[in-house]
Scaffold this motif. Structure first.
Motif, PDB file in Angstrom:
ATOM      1  N   THR A  88     -17.683  86.490  31.786  1.00 45.02           N
ATOM      2  CA  THR A  88     -17.410  85.076  31.521  1.00 45.02           C
ATOM      3  C   THR A  88     -16.033  84.750  32.085  1.00 45.02           C
ATOM      4  N   MET A  89     -15.628  83.473  31.963  1.00 44.37           N
ATOM      5  CA  MET A  89     -14.357  82.986  32.529  1.00 44.37           C
ATOM      6  C   MET A  89     -13.213  83.977  32.372  1.00 44.37           C
ATOM      7  N   GLY A  90     -12.473  84.150  33.427  1.00 44.77           N
ATOM      8  CA  GLY A  90     -11.298  85.000  33.378  1.00 44.77           C
ATOM      9  C   GLY A  90     -11.631  86.475  33.438  1.00 44.77           C
ATOM     10  N   GLY A  91     -12.845  86.807  33.807  1.00 45.72           N
ATOM     11  CA  GLY A  91     -13.203  88.217  33.974  1.00 45.72           C
ATOM     12  C   GLY A  91     -13.411  88.947  32.661  1.00 45.72           C
ATOM     13  N   LEU A  92     -13.750  88.183  31.611  1.00 43.44           N
ATOM     14  CA  LEU A  92     -13.961  88.824  30.316  1.00 43.44           C
ATOM     15  C   LEU A  92     -15.395  89.316  30.186  1.00 43.44           C
ATOM     16  N   MET A  93     -15.559  90.395  29.428  1.00 41.09           N
ATOM     17  CA  MET A  93     -16.877  90.964  29.154  1.00 41.09           C
ATOM     18  C   MET A  93     -17.414  90.286  27.905  1.00 41.09           C
ATOM     19  N   ASP A  94     -18.571  89.667  28.021  1.00 40.24           N
ATOM     20  CA  ASP A  94     -19.206  89.070  26.858  1.00 40.24           C
ATOM     21  C   ASP A  94     -20.444  89.906  26.546  1.00 40.24           C
ATOM     22  N   VAL A  95     -20.373  90.675  25.457  1.00 39.09           N
ATOM     23  CA  VAL A  95     -21.447  91.622  25.144  1.00 39.09           C
ATOM     24  C   VAL A  95     -22.654  90.912  24.544  1.00 39.09           C
ATOM     25  N   LEU A  96     -23.811  91.116  25.131  1.00 39.19           N
ATOM     26  CA  LEU A  96     -25.033  90.563  24.541  1.00 39.19           C
ATOM     27  C   LEU A  96     -25.775  91.614  23.725  1.00 39.19           C
ATOM     28  N   ILE A  97     -25.819  92.836  24.257  1.00 35.40           N
ATOM     29  CA  ILE A  97     -26.470  93.915  23.506  1.00 35.40           C
ATOM     30  C   ILE A  97     -25.449  95.038  23.296  1.00 35.40           C
ATOM     31  N   PRO A  98     -25.057  95.266  22.041  1.00 36.08           N
ATOM     32  CA  PRO A  98     -24.025  96.281  21.801  1.00 36.08           C
ATOM     33  C   PRO A  98     -24.548  97.698  22.000  1.00 36.08           C
ATOM     34  N   ARG A  99     -23.621  98.601  22.203  1.00 34.31           N
ATOM     35  CA  ARG A  99     -23.913 100.024  22.301  1.00 34.31           C
ATOM     36  C   ARG A  99     -24.669 100.462  21.059  1.00 34.31           C
ATOM     37  N   ASN A 100     -25.563 101.436  21.247  1.00 32.79           N
ATOM     38  CA  ASN A 100     -26.348 101.997  20.144  1.00 32.79           C
ATOM     39  C   ASN A 100     -27.340 101.017  19.534  1.00 32.79           C
ATOM     40  N   ALA A 101     -27.639  99.917  20.251  1.00 30.85           N
ATOM     41  CA  ALA A 101     -28.670  99.008  19.745  1.00 30.85           C
ATOM     42  C   ALA A 101     -30.031  99.679  19.901  1.00 30.85           C
ATOM     43  N   LYS A 102     -30.905  99.413  18.957  1.00 31.63           N
ATOM     44  CA  LYS A 102     -32.246  99.996  19.044  1.00 31.63           C
ATOM     45  C   LYS A 102     -33.048  99.262  20.105  1.00 31.63           C
ATOM     46  N   ILE A 103     -33.792 100.016  20.883  1.00 36.83           N
ATOM     47  CA  ILE A 103     -34.644  99.350  21.857  1.00 36.83           C
ATOM     48  C   ILE A 103     -36.112  99.648  21.566  1.00 36.83           C
ATOM     49  N   PRO A 104     -37.050  98.811  21.931  1.00 37.81           N
ATOM     50  CA  PRO A 104     -36.885  97.568  22.692  1.00 37.81           C
ATOM     51  C   PRO A 104     -36.069  96.505  21.924  1.00 37.81           C
ATOM     52  N   THR A 105     -35.329  95.714  22.673  1.00 38.00           N
ATOM     53  CA  THR A 105     -34.527  94.683  22.030  1.00 38.00           C
ATOM     54  C   THR A 105     -34.350  93.508  22.968  1.00 38.00           C
ATOM     55  N   ARG A 106     -34.023  92.332  22.400  1.00 37.76           N
ATOM     56  CA  ARG A 106     -33.670  91.201  23.250  1.00 37.76           C
ATOM     57  C   ARG A 106     -32.515  90.461  22.608  1.00 37.76           C
TER      58      ARG A 106
END
Ligand code: ADP
Ligand code: MG
Length: 616
Positions: free
Chosen positions: A403-421
């Motif tokens: 996102t703006m300014g080169g920031l990371m915007d996390v949609l799916i965090p680490r260790n999330a169970k999959i399948p996921t959306r």
């Protein structure tokens, strides 16, 4: 096998097609099914052959391709045309391949796609094509024994395989004429083979320790109510029995001064490698190994071998420790430790693992076959024969967009169970902006430049609207195979674009680990940087909207208001890159304070005009 032969000529009695389970190993591959009568999983083998098909492909001078044991014999006589350990190259770039010289065949970096190719004579092969030869051979084996076409399969991969590697595995199956119904993690398959998780009322926490020829994985799984959940995984795709063979070769090389010979005579080198493997296997049963080879007395005791193996075993135990920590568990919380992979036959390995977890390990199921047997069970579940079981895996690293300014915007965090959306709405920064670049990143750091870019695409054709009005919904979907699909859709116009993420090349487990460590070490810096970048972004947007306001409504301001506003804008703009976060926030407040009175006035005026227009 006579009982399961099916006469397809009669047609009418043709039963549902068997879905095979395939363990495509670095060293050995296997194909398994659920026996239609006994309902037990069995690994398929031809009469007087082993269940293991060495994952080796040989190309003859006339272009004939052989696979498995037949190809293995060429390791010594024709090493340049004999490809082994190709799984280590799946989805990898040349830069990922630490030790290209150890392969015996030619690994090519064509620099363009960044993915490795293997050159045999004048032909270039991708790891996908090479793996497909192995799949074809397993498919033929199954068809020959079942006497029916086999077109559907479940294929297993190490838990740490990333999207590219999973995709490559799927493509290899497809290329061999197999419809790949599911890519399953090897530890998940192994636990299924132990029957763990098949009863809906079962509650267990288990560790799956897999030491094969070329890869090591430790996974902590929780099974509850018929649901499989991978709590954590660790491992190393460059650690396995091959390293033990190399350690033995190196010790013999040093003892007999064979270095020069090995570096010039590839066939001699391969012979040594095979002898070392033989020595290692014998040492799982005996105390010493002795042989005579071309006049050299090659020998090693189990004690000396244990000394060579100790650093490798230590590494695996450290990974077990990390996996437990990630899962937030003590060793005592593990109900069973499942042993997978031929290298777990090494007594020192069993002892170390058993000592670490404080209990005897489960090794009753053949460690070579356990993954393939589990794949067959999964295939059976997919065929609809076992409806109570559900499988969940987790993501090893966070996934997000820039996102703006080169920031990371996390949609799916680490260790999330999959399948996921997951989905989130974004908007444009500029009036009339018609495109939006969606850059997908993987990692734990706050700035995308410190993370790893997986993919990028442009959502084009957004109809002209003022900044902030378009609603772009970005959604991430990780399907059951662990493959990420990113979609962006502008909701007002319906314009949309999606991409299946196939990153250029994979991460090694060591890289995943170091990315995690980095994020912890830089957590404080990252937070400060993020706050600063956010203030800078806010300031830039304020400058832009104020300027656009001035150019539209300038005539309604008096000259001192204009001068003061322009002064504040220029002051803020000149210090954008150098000011601290607090200074920026002060300047933002200051500019807002200046513009508020006349902004309200202009607004009131606009409303008055609008009302006037409506007068009858
Ligand atoms: P992969 O999953 O990587 O294909 P496997 O599970 O088939 O690997 O394991 C192959 C490895 O196991 C090879 O390094 C082989 O030398 C080793 N191995 C097989 N049998 C034994 C044994 N009896 N003792 C020690 N190592 C063994
Ligand atoms: Mg294996």
């Amino acid at each position: 096998m006579g009982k399961i032969s099916i006469n397809i000529a009669t047609g009418s009695l043709q039963p549902k097609q068997t879905i095979v389970g395939i363990d495509l190993g670095t060293t050995n591959s296997l194909v398994a099914i659920i026996h239609p009568d006994s309902r037990q999983p069995i690994v398929l083998k031809e009469v007087d052959q082993t269940t293991l098909v060495p994952s080796i492909v040989h190309f003859g001078q006339e272009g004939q391709v052989s696979v498995g044991n037949e190809a293995k014999s060429f390791l010594v006589s024709d090493p340049e045309r004999t490809v082994f350990s190709v799984k280590r190259l799946m989805g990898k770039s040349y830069a990922d391949v630490e030790d290209a010289s150890s392969f015996g065949y030619e690994v090519i970096d064509d620099g363009l796609e960044n993915l490795v190719k293997i050159k045999v004579d004048d032909t270039f092969y991708t790891p996908i094509e090479l793996s497909s030869f192995i799949h074809k051979s397993l498919k033929q084996r199954a068809e020959h024994l079942l006497k029916t076409p086999v077109t559907q399969a479940v294929i297993t991969v190490p838990a740490y395989f990333n999207d590219t590697q999973r995709q490559a595995t799927r493509d290899a199956g497809k290329l061999a004429g197999l419809d790949v119904l599911r890519i399953v993690n090897e530890p998940t398959a192994a636990s299924l083979a132990y029957g763990i998780g098949l009863r809906p009322d079962e509650e267990k926490t288990i560790a799956v320790y897999d030491l094969g020829g070329g890869t090591f994985d430790i996974s902590i799984l929780q099974i509850s109510g018929g649901v499989f959940e991978v709590l954590s995984t660790h491992g190393d795709t460059y650690l396995g029995g091959d390293d033990l063979d190399k350690a033995i070769v190196n010790s013999w090389q040093a003892e007999h001064a064979l270095g020069a010979r090995v570096s010039t005579d590839k066939a001699f080198g391969q012979s040594l490698r095979l002898l070392a493997e033989q020595a290692k296997k014998e040492l799982s049963e005996r105390d010493r190994f002795d042989t005579d080879f071309e006049g050299y007395k090659l020998r090693i005791t189990r004690e000396a071998f244990n000394g060579l193996a100790a650093p490798l075993i230590d590494k695996t135990i450290k990974a077990c420790d990390m996996a437990l920590r990630d899962a937030g568990l003590a060793p005592g919380a593990i109900d069973a430790v499942v042993m997978v992979g031929g290298s777990t036959r090494v007594p020192a390995v069993k002892e170390a693992v058993s000592r670490f977890f404080g209990k005897p390990v489960s090794d009753e199921v053949n460690p070579d076959e356990v993954v393939a047997l589990g794949a067959a069970i999964q295939a059976d579940i997919l065929a609809g024969n076992n409806k109570d079981v559900l499988l969940l895996d987790i993501t090893p690293l966070s996934l997000g967009i820039e996102t703006m300014g080169g920031l990371m915007d996390v949609l799916i965090p680490r260790n999330a169970k999959i399948p996921t959306r997951a989905g989130r709405q974004y908007t444009t920064q500029k009036d009339g902006q018609s495109g939006m670049r969606i850059s997908v990143f993987q990692g734990e750091r706050d700035l995308v430049k410190d993370n790893r870019k997986l993919a990028e695409f442009n959502l084009a054709g957004i109809p002209g609207m003022p900044a902030g009005l378009p609603k772009v919904e970005v959604s991430f979907l990780i399907n059951a195979d662990g493959i990420l699909v990113v979609k962006a859709k502008e909701l007002r116009s319906g314009v949309e674009q999606s991409i299946e993420v196939k990153p250029q090349y994979g991460l090694t487990d060591a890289e995943v680990e170091s990315m995690l460590l980095d994020s912890i070490q830089h957590a404080k810096d990252d937070m400060q940087t993020r706050a600063l970048v956010e203030a800078q972004t806010e300031a830039r947007q304020l400058i832009e909207t104020t300027r656009s306001f001035l150019s539209k409504n300038g005539s309604m301001l008096d000259s001192s208001e204009r001068a003061e506003t322009e002064g504040a804008i220029n002051g803020l703009e000149s210090r954008l890159e150098t000011a601290t976060k607090d200074e920026l926030q002060h300047a933002i407040t200051h500019l807002n304070d200046i513009s508020r009175p006349y902004a309200e006035r202009v607004m009131d005026e606009a409303i008055r005009t609008a009302m006037k227009g409506r007068k009858i």
